[in-house]
Design a protein around this motif. Sequence first.
Motif, PDB file in Angstrom:
ATOM      1  N   GLY A   1       7.049   5.809   4.093  1.00 35.24           N
ATOM      2  CA  GLY A   1       6.396   4.847   5.204  1.00 35.24           C
ATOM      3  C   GLY A   1       5.528   3.931   4.826  1.00 35.24           C
ATOM      4  O   GLY A   1       5.686   3.016   5.403  1.00 35.24           O
ATOM      5  N   TYR A   2       4.844   4.192   3.845  1.00 28.72           N
ATOM      6  CA  TYR A   2       3.889   3.298   3.473  1.00 28.72           C
ATOM      7  C   TYR A   2       4.681   2.129   2.539  1.00 28.72           C
ATOM      8  O   TYR A   2       4.031   0.930   2.255  1.00 28.72           O
ATOM      9  N   GLY A   3       5.876   2.454   2.147  1.00 28.79           N
ATOM     10  CA  GLY A   3       6.721   1.152   1.657  1.00 28.79           C
ATOM     11  C   GLY A   3       6.846   0.292   2.714  1.00 28.79           C
ATOM     12  O   GLY A   3       6.870  -1.072   2.709  1.00 28.79           O
ATOM     13  N   THR A   4       7.005   0.851   3.922  1.00 29.49           N
ATOM     14  CA  THR A   4       7.152  -0.219   4.691  1.00 29.49           C
ATOM     15  C   THR A   4       6.097  -0.920   5.631  1.00 29.49           C
ATOM     16  O   THR A   4       5.846  -2.034   5.939  1.00 29.49           O
ATOM     17  N   VAL A   5       5.011  -0.188   5.407  1.00 29.07           N
ATOM     18  CA  VAL A   5       3.584  -0.635   5.757  1.00 29.07           C
ATOM     19  C   VAL A   5       3.239  -1.662   4.759  1.00 29.07           C
ATOM     20  O   VAL A   5       2.868  -2.902   5.394  1.00 29.07           O
ATOM     21  N   GLY A   6       3.315  -1.663   3.761  1.00 36.00           N
ATOM     22  CA  GLY A   6       3.070  -2.587   2.545  1.00 36.00           C
ATOM     23  C   GLY A   6       3.875  -3.736   2.765  1.00 36.00           C
ATOM     24  O   GLY A   6       3.328  -4.972   2.767  1.00 36.00           O
ATOM     25  N   ALA A   7       5.165  -3.639   3.132  1.00 36.82           N
ATOM     26  CA  ALA A   7       6.046  -4.835   3.167  1.00 36.82           C
ATOM     27  C   ALA A   7       5.746  -5.759   4.242  1.00 36.82           C
ATOM     28  O   ALA A   7       5.881  -6.918   4.259  1.00 36.82           O
ATOM     29  N   ALA A   8       5.095  -5.001   5.495  1.00 41.56           N
ATOM     30  CA  ALA A   8       4.713  -5.821   6.546  1.00 41.56           C
ATOM     31  C   ALA A   8       3.430  -6.541   6.453  1.00 41.56           C
ATOM     32  O   ALA A   8       3.257  -7.279   7.491  1.00 41.56           O
ATOM     33  N   LEU A   9       2.679  -6.315   5.535  1.00 45.95           N
ATOM     34  CA  LEU A   9       1.358  -6.699   5.408  1.00 45.95           C
ATOM     35  C   LEU A   9       1.496  -7.930   4.496  1.00 45.95           C
ATOM     36  O   LEU A   9       2.325  -8.116   3.526  1.00 45.95           O
ATOM     37  N   PRO A  10       0.431  -9.213   4.722  1.00 45.93           N
ATOM     38  CA  PRO A  10       0.458 -10.142   3.842  1.00 45.93           C
ATOM     39  C   PRO A  10      -0.186  -9.567   2.350  1.00 45.93           C
ATOM     40  O   PRO A  10      -0.524  -8.468   2.329  1.00 45.93           O
ATOM     41  N   GLU A  11       0.406 -10.411   1.375  1.00 46.02           N
ATOM     42  CA  GLU A  11       0.183  -9.787  -0.140  1.00 46.02           C
ATOM     43  C   GLU A  11      -1.193  -9.578  -0.354  1.00 46.02           C
ATOM     44  O   GLU A  11      -1.422  -8.535  -0.901  1.00 46.02           O
ATOM     45  N   ASP A  12      -1.956 -10.119   0.320  1.00 43.72           N
ATOM     46  CA  ASP A  12      -3.723  -9.992  -0.024  1.00 43.72           C
ATOM     47  C   ASP A  12      -4.023  -8.899   0.779  1.00 43.72           C
ATOM     48  O   ASP A  12      -5.239  -8.558   0.490  1.00 43.72           O
ATOM     49  N   ALA A  13      -3.361  -8.347   1.481  1.00 47.02           N
ATOM     50  CA  ALA A  13      -3.910  -7.171   2.320  1.00 47.02           C
ATOM     51  C   ALA A  13      -3.129  -5.980   2.056  1.00 47.02           C
ATOM     52  O   ALA A  13      -3.156  -4.773   2.655  1.00 47.02           O
ATOM     53  N   ARG A  14      -2.375  -5.685   1.077  1.00 40.91           N
ATOM     54  CA  ARG A  14      -1.566  -4.958   0.700  1.00 40.91           C
ATOM     55  C   ARG A  14      -2.274  -3.849   0.018  1.00 40.91           C
ATOM     56  O   ARG A  14      -1.753  -2.504  -0.218  1.00 40.91           O
ATOM     57  N   GLY A  15      -3.634  -3.651  -0.574  1.00 40.26           N
ATOM     58  CA  GLY A  15      -4.398  -2.867  -1.453  1.00 40.26           C
ATOM     59  C   GLY A  15      -4.480  -1.533  -0.573  1.00 40.26           C
ATOM     60  O   GLY A  15      -4.161  -0.582  -1.458  1.00 40.26           O
ATOM     61  N   PRO A  16      -4.885  -1.485   0.692  1.00 39.76           N
ATOM     62  CA  PRO A  16      -4.965  -0.136   1.057  1.00 39.76           C
ATOM     63  C   PRO A  16      -3.691   0.615   1.312  1.00 39.76           C
ATOM     64  O   PRO A  16      -3.586   1.821   1.292  1.00 39.76           O
TER      65      PRO A  16
END
Length: 150
Positions: free
Chosen positions: A29-44
């Motif tokens: 699921g975190y793959g989907t979370v990261g893909a939907a976030l702007p690149e600069d907000a993917r750290g968490p």
Amino acid sequence: MADDGRLDEGTETAALNEVVAAEHAAVWGYGTVGAALPEDARGPAAAAEVAHRDARDRLVAMLESRGADPVPREAGYTLPFPVLSAVDAATLAVVLEEGVSAAWVRLLDQSAEPAVRELAVEELGAAEVRAVGWRTSAGRIPVTDAFPGL
């Protein structure tokens, strides 16, 4: 549970496998979370994925050391809703953290070994800390859960 109402290793092993299944889902699921976030907000999201992968791998090793077969990961998982924005991504992350929290609470209830209980408490706390951050990002109130996983 054994017939006398006491916890046993078989009960604990089944609960460990439930947590492995929840951790598999969280990693995916975190793959989907990261893909939907702007690149600069993917750290968490990346940090959460690593944390869930580490927890899952630790549990798999624990199960294998017992001679038990860990539950395998699924090829894919059904999302509870479409993830079309950063708010949706944060909301999905909350769902993922709450899902693993419920599994960790069950393990805490079913564990027979003190080391397993300690691990469950540690991981439950970590999941709630992550969930607080995601609830904040999703605009959910309250941001904390007094009894995570229940």
